[in-house]
Structure formats: structure tokens, C-alpha cells
Motif scaffolding. Structure first.
Motif: not given
Lengths: 179, 123
Positions: A123-127
Motif C-alpha cells: 500500500v505504501g508503494a502504491a497508495p
């Protein structure tokens, strides 16, 4: 890899790299049959038949920084080592599905490990990507859906806010331990 | 999914800060390599240790992001830290424990830990 959740993160990062709008992760465990199926699907650009044939070769990669691409070969090897299987389905314009079946009673089966940390990292990589995860074991399941989180947070708070990522990790840890 | 009540609380707590957060453009950048090489070497707990520390500071001054393979796979997990107006410092063979130490001394204290950098490793 030491945990299958690291493979999941690694494979899903391919979906992130090609800017998929949706990434759906499924873990389906059948304890009576001693099997675990892991499937990572996206609605990204997909691959041609020619590329599909090449990606399980460690000496193929689309990137420029190095000459090997080990993500898919690792995942395939780890499934096959347990007596399981691997398949890759992809269609240009439709997306890609990477699926591996593991025999959980095999000596070479490595644990799923820290799946909550994988989801937090993803999720942090692709918010802005809609990501779902469904872990089912013998019919019981734990689900995760960024759409639900986004509905609560509204437009002003991005999903990669550290506090939100930590909440994702901690709430998934709690739920998975109760499964 | 589980009860989203806690998430509601986070939202309410964050709302007031979003405006202030956006103003911090010249922040400290922490970049963790998250390609196959990094993940296999243990980059995931390293990244999340930084995220956890950044959440504790909670003023948006530290931005923790991910990147792909930068071509030095043998040194993974690799972390690059850039303080405003300073040269980038590259840490190699990181662990979650080292990450916490680096956060304390370098990100918060402003002094890099030389022995964990790529310069020290190559000697």
C-alpha cells in the motif's frame, strides 16, 4: 526468499511497476489437502505470449539496471520444490495473473510469514492503487480492501500516511491471528 | 475487514495536520530499495522500521519512500538518506535494528553513522 509473503510483495511490485489500477491477492489454504494456492492478479497492461514465455527465465528482465529478473523464477521454483505447480496467465490490455500452488506438508515449504507487513509495504508503494487481499482457510476468511479504507479516510488523507500503514499492519495481524 | 473505528480516529487526528504537512516540501528523504534483491535480503522490515519511526515524529518532515533496484544487489538492503541541502548518504546491509539507530542519529540528530555506509563497506 525466507517467507512466501516476501514473494507476494515482490510479484505484486511488478503490478505496481506497470501502474495497474487494481491488484488482487488471494491465499487459499486447504488444511485437509495440505495445499496453499497463492494468486496475484492485476488489471495492468498484460504481456504478449512471447513475453510470458520469457519471464520464467532468470536471464530475462524488462529493467535496465541489471541483467537478471529473479522474482517470477523464485516464486515458481519455491512452488515446484514443494511438489506444487505454477502458472502465469496474461493478456495484453487485460492484465496478468500469477498463481502458484504449494504443498504445505512438504519439507521445503516455507511459511507465509509476515503478510501484514507485505500489505503495509505494498500500500505504501502504491497508495492510489485499489488493492484487495483475501486469505481463506478451510472456508473461513480474512479480507482486506483499500476501497474500504479510502471510504473512511476521505480524499485528504493518503493511504501512505505512516499512521495509516501501521494501522493496516496491526489490524491485519490481529485478524489473521484469529483466523 | 475488521472494525474501521480506529481508522476513524486516525482520520480525525490527521485531518488538522494535512494542511501543515503539505507545506513541508523540503523534508528529509529516506528511500529504501524494494526490488527482488532488496526484498530477499530483508528490506521489508527495514522500510517498516523507518515508517514506524516517521509516524512517531508525526509532523511530515520525514518522507519514507520505496525504489527499485539501484544495481548494487550485493549490498542490499540499501537505504539512501538525504537531508535538505546535503549530499545523499547510502547505507548498506541494513537491518531493522540499524534502521532505528540511523533514524535516531542521522535523521533526527543530523550525523550519519559512517560504519553502516557503503563507503565503510567497500574498504
Amino acid at each position: 526468499m525466507e517467507e512466501l509473503s516476501q514473494n507476494i510483495l515482490d510479484i505484486a511490485m511488478n503490478s505496481v511497476a506497470v501502474k495497474s489500477g487494481n491488484i488482487d491477492i488471494f491465499l487459499t489454504e486447504d488444511t485437509a489437502l495440505s495445499t496453499l494456492e497463492i494468486s496475484i492478479r492485476d488489471n495492468g497492461p498484460g504481456m504478449s505470449e512471447e513475453t510470458v514465455a520469457k519471464v520464467t527465465d532468470p536471464f530475462y528482465t524488462s529493467r535496465k539496471t541489471r541483467k537478471v529478473g529473479l522474482g517470477i523464477p523464485f516464486f515458481k521454483m519455491q512452488a515446484e520444490m514443494t511438489g506444487g505447480s505454477f502458472r502465469l496467465d496474461s493478456e495484453l490490455g487485460r492484465g496478468t495473473a500469477v498463481t502458484a500452488v504449494f504443498r504445505t506438508d512438504h519439507l521445503d515449504f516455507i511459511p507465509v510469514g509476515n503478510l501484514p507487513e507485505t500489505m503495509m509495504t505494498l500500500v505504501g508503494a502504491a497508495p492510489d492503487t485499489e488493492i484487495t487481499m483475501t486469505y481463506s482457510r478451510d472456508g473461513k476468511e480474512v479480507t482486506f480492501d483499500t476501497k474500504e479504507i479510502r471510504a473512511v479516510l476521505g480524499e485528504d488523507i493518503p493511504l501512505d500516511t505512516p499512521q495509516v500503514l501501521i494501522w493496516i499492519r496491526d489490524s491485519l495481524t490481529e485478524e489473521l491471528s484469529a483466523l | 475487514m475488521k472494525t474501521l473505528a480506529e481508522l476513524n480516529a486516525i482520520r480525525d487526528q490527521m485531518k488538522n495536520r494535512v494542511a501543515a504537512r503539505r507545506e513541508v516540501e523540503d523534508g528529509i528523504r529516506v528511500v529504501v530499495g524494494m526490488a527482488t534483491c532488496g526484498i530477499a535480503a530483508g528490506a521489508r522490515p527495514v522500510l517498516n522500521a523507518f515508517a514506524e519511526e516517521a509516524a512517531k515524529i508525526d509532523d511530515g518532515s520525514v518522507i519514507v519512500t520505496q525504489t527499485g533496484c539501484i544495481g548494487i544487489c550485493q549490498y542490499e538492503p540499501v537505504v539512501e538518506i538525504t537531508l535538505p541541502g546535503q549530499e545523499k548518504v547510502t547505507y548498506v546491509k541494513m537491518t531493522a535494528e540499524k534502521a532505528k539507530e540511523v533514524f535516531e542519529k542521522h535523521v533526527k540528530g543530523g550525523t550519519p553513522i559512517a560504519e553502516y555506509t557503503i563507503g565503510a563497506e567497500k574498504k
